[in-house]
Design a protein around this motif. Structure first.
Motif, mmCIF file in Angstrom:
data_model
loop_
_atom_site.group_PDB
_atom_site.id
_atom_site.type_symbol
_atom_site.label_atom_id
_atom_site.label_comp_id
_atom_site.label_asym_id
_atom_site.label_seq_id
_atom_site.Cartn_x
_atom_site.Cartn_y
_atom_site.Cartn_z
ATOM 1 N N TRP A 76 0.835 -1.188 0.000
ATOM 2 C CA TRP A 76 0.000 0.000 0.000
ATOM 3 C C TRP A 76 0.872 1.242 0.000
ATOM 4 C CZ3 TRP A 76 1.085 -2.627 4.414
ATOM 5 C CH2 TRP A 76 1.548 -1.903 5.486
ATOM 6 N N ALA A 77 0.294 2.304 -0.548
ATOM 7 C CA ALA A 77 0.940 3.621 -0.557
ATOM 8 C C ALA A 77 -0.119 4.633 -0.150
ATOM 9 C CB ALA A 77 1.486 3.947 -1.939
ATOM 10 N N ARG A 78 0.325 5.726 0.423
ATOM 11 C CA ARG A 78 -0.611 6.744 0.902
ATOM 12 C C ARG A 78 -0.379 8.060 0.160
ATOM 13 N NH1 ARG A 78 -2.648 5.799 6.759
ATOM 14 N NH2 ARG A 78 -4.280 6.913 5.706
ATOM 15 N N PRO A 79 -1.067 8.237 -0.969
ATOM 16 C CA PRO A 79 -1.001 9.548 -1.625
ATOM 17 C C PRO A 79 -1.736 10.576 -0.753
ATOM 18 C CG PRO A 79 -2.583 8.140 -2.727
ATOM 19 C CD PRO A 79 -1.921 7.310 -1.657
ATOM 20 N N ALA A 80 -1.844 11.784 -1.211
ATOM 21 C CA ALA A 80 -2.457 12.858 -0.418
ATOM 22 C C ALA A 80 -3.869 12.503 0.058
ATOM 23 C CB ALA A 80 -2.484 14.150 -1.224
ATOM 24 N N ALA A 81 -4.609 11.761 -0.740
ATOM 25 C CA ALA A 81 -5.984 11.406 -0.364
ATOM 26 C C ALA A 81 -6.168 9.894 -0.447
ATOM 27 C CB ALA A 81 -6.974 12.095 -1.295
ATOM 28 N N GLY A 82 -6.453 9.254 0.665
ATOM 29 C CA GLY A 82 -6.753 7.831 0.668
ATOM 30 C C GLY A 82 -5.528 6.935 0.632
ATOM 31 N N VAL A 83 -5.751 5.724 0.118
ATOM 32 C CA VAL A 83 -4.712 4.692 0.081
ATOM 33 C C VAL A 83 -4.810 3.955 -1.251
ATOM 34 C CG1 VAL A 83 -3.921 2.554 1.170
ATOM 35 C CG2 VAL A 83 -4.813 4.385 2.588
ATOM 36 N N LEU A 84 -3.675 3.585 -1.818
ATOM 37 C CA LEU A 84 -3.634 2.746 -3.011
ATOM 38 C C LEU A 84 -3.078 1.391 -2.612
ATOM 39 C CD1 LEU A 84 -2.113 5.248 -5.595
ATOM 40 C CD2 LEU A 84 -4.474 4.435 -5.494
ATOM 41 N N VAL A 85 -3.649 0.322 -3.167
ATOM 42 C CA VAL A 85 -3.202 -1.041 -2.876
ATOM 43 C C VAL A 85 -2.865 -1.728 -4.191
ATOM 44 C CG1 VAL A 85 -3.899 -3.265 -1.885
ATOM 45 C CG2 VAL A 85 -4.655 -1.137 -0.813
ATOM 46 N N ARG A 86 -1.784 -2.525 -4.188
ATOM 47 C CA ARG A 86 -1.414 -3.288 -5.384
ATOM 48 C C ARG A 86 -0.885 -4.655 -4.962
ATOM 49 N NH1 ARG A 86 4.193 -0.292 -7.363
ATOM 50 N NH2 ARG A 86 5.472 -0.992 -5.621
ATOM 51 N N ASP A 87 -0.894 -5.577 -5.899
ATOM 52 C CA ASP A 87 -0.419 -6.941 -5.691
ATOM 53 C C ASP A 87 1.098 -6.969 -5.845
ATOM 54 O OD1 ASP A 87 0.208 -9.659 -5.873
ATOM 55 O OD2 ASP A 87 -1.459 -10.121 -7.195
ATOM 56 N N THR A 88 1.806 -7.571 -4.881
ATOM 57 C CA THR A 88 3.266 -7.622 -4.957
ATOM 58 C C THR A 88 3.770 -8.475 -6.110
ATOM 59 O OG1 THR A 88 3.376 -9.438 -3.379
ATOM 60 C CG2 THR A 88 3.628 -7.227 -2.492
ATOM 61 N N LYS A 89 2.957 -9.421 -6.569
ATOM 62 C CA LYS A 89 3.379 -10.281 -7.676
ATOM 63 C C LYS A 89 3.104 -9.654 -9.042
ATOM 64 C CE LYS A 89 3.377 -14.886 -5.879
ATOM 65 N NZ LYS A 89 2.782 -16.209 -6.018
ATOM 66 N N ALA A 90 2.312 -8.590 -9.078
ATOM 67 C CA ALA A 90 1.966 -7.933 -10.348
ATOM 68 C C ALA A 90 1.925 -6.429 -10.134
ATOM 69 C CB ALA A 90 0.640 -8.465 -10.860
ATOM 70 N N ARG A 91 3.041 -5.861 -9.761
ATOM 71 C CA ARG A 91 3.107 -4.435 -9.416
ATOM 72 C C ARG A 91 2.724 -3.520 -10.577
ATOM 73 N NH1 ARG A 91 8.010 -6.259 -6.251
ATOM 74 N NH2 ARG A 91 7.321 -6.029 -4.090
ATOM 75 N N GLU A 92 2.891 -3.995 -11.795
ATOM 76 C CA GLU A 92 2.567 -3.170 -12.956
ATOM 77 C C GLU A 92 1.075 -3.110 -13.251
ATOM 78 O OE1 GLU A 92 2.749 -7.327 -14.177
ATOM 79 O OE2 GLU A 92 4.115 -6.116 -13.015
ATOM 80 N N ARG A 93 0.306 -3.961 -12.620
ATOM 81 C CA ARG A 93 -1.147 -3.964 -12.839
ATOM 82 C C ARG A 93 -1.822 -2.826 -12.084
ATOM 83 N NH1 ARG A 93 -3.106 -10.224 -12.929
ATOM 84 N NH2 ARG A 93 -1.866 -10.830 -14.727
ATOM 85 N N ALA A 94 -3.132 -2.837 -12.142
ATOM 86 C CA ALA A 94 -3.926 -1.759 -11.552
ATOM 87 C C ALA A 94 -3.700 -1.599 -10.051
ATOM 88 C CB ALA A 94 -5.409 -2.024 -11.813
ATOM 89 N N ARG A 95 -3.867 -0.394 -9.622
ATOM 90 C CA ARG A 95 -3.823 -0.055 -8.203
ATOM 91 C C ARG A 95 -5.266 0.178 -7.758
ATOM 92 N NH1 ARG A 95 0.807 4.503 -9.050
ATOM 93 N NH2 ARG A 95 2.479 3.063 -9.558
#
Length: 63
Positions: free
Chosen positions: A25-44
């Motif tokens: 997960w990452a915390r941009p200015a608003a909310g949180v983004l989540v991504r799969d560690t096995k497919a980091r290039e896919r959608a967040r």
């Protein structure tokens, strides 16, 4: 949840993760983004603050 082009994301994984099969997960200015560690290039997947807090609370209960 738009992300400013100049905003760097710092991705984190759980300290309980013992393999590469997890989410980050990452915390941009608003909310949180989540991504799969096995497919980091896919959608967040974006989460609002309340939804993310609900998930964290649930996970802490060991569900």
């Amino acid at each position: 949840m738009p992300q400013a082009a100049e905003e760097p994301l710092i991705w984190k994984t759980s300290t309980y993760t013992d393999s590469g099969s997890c989410v980050e997960w990452a915390r941009p200015a608003a909310g949180v983004l989540v991504r799969d560690t096995k497919a980091r290039e896919r959608a967040r997947v974006p989460f609002g603050p309340a939804a993310w807090q609900g998930f964290v609370d649930w996970a802490k209960q060991g569900q």
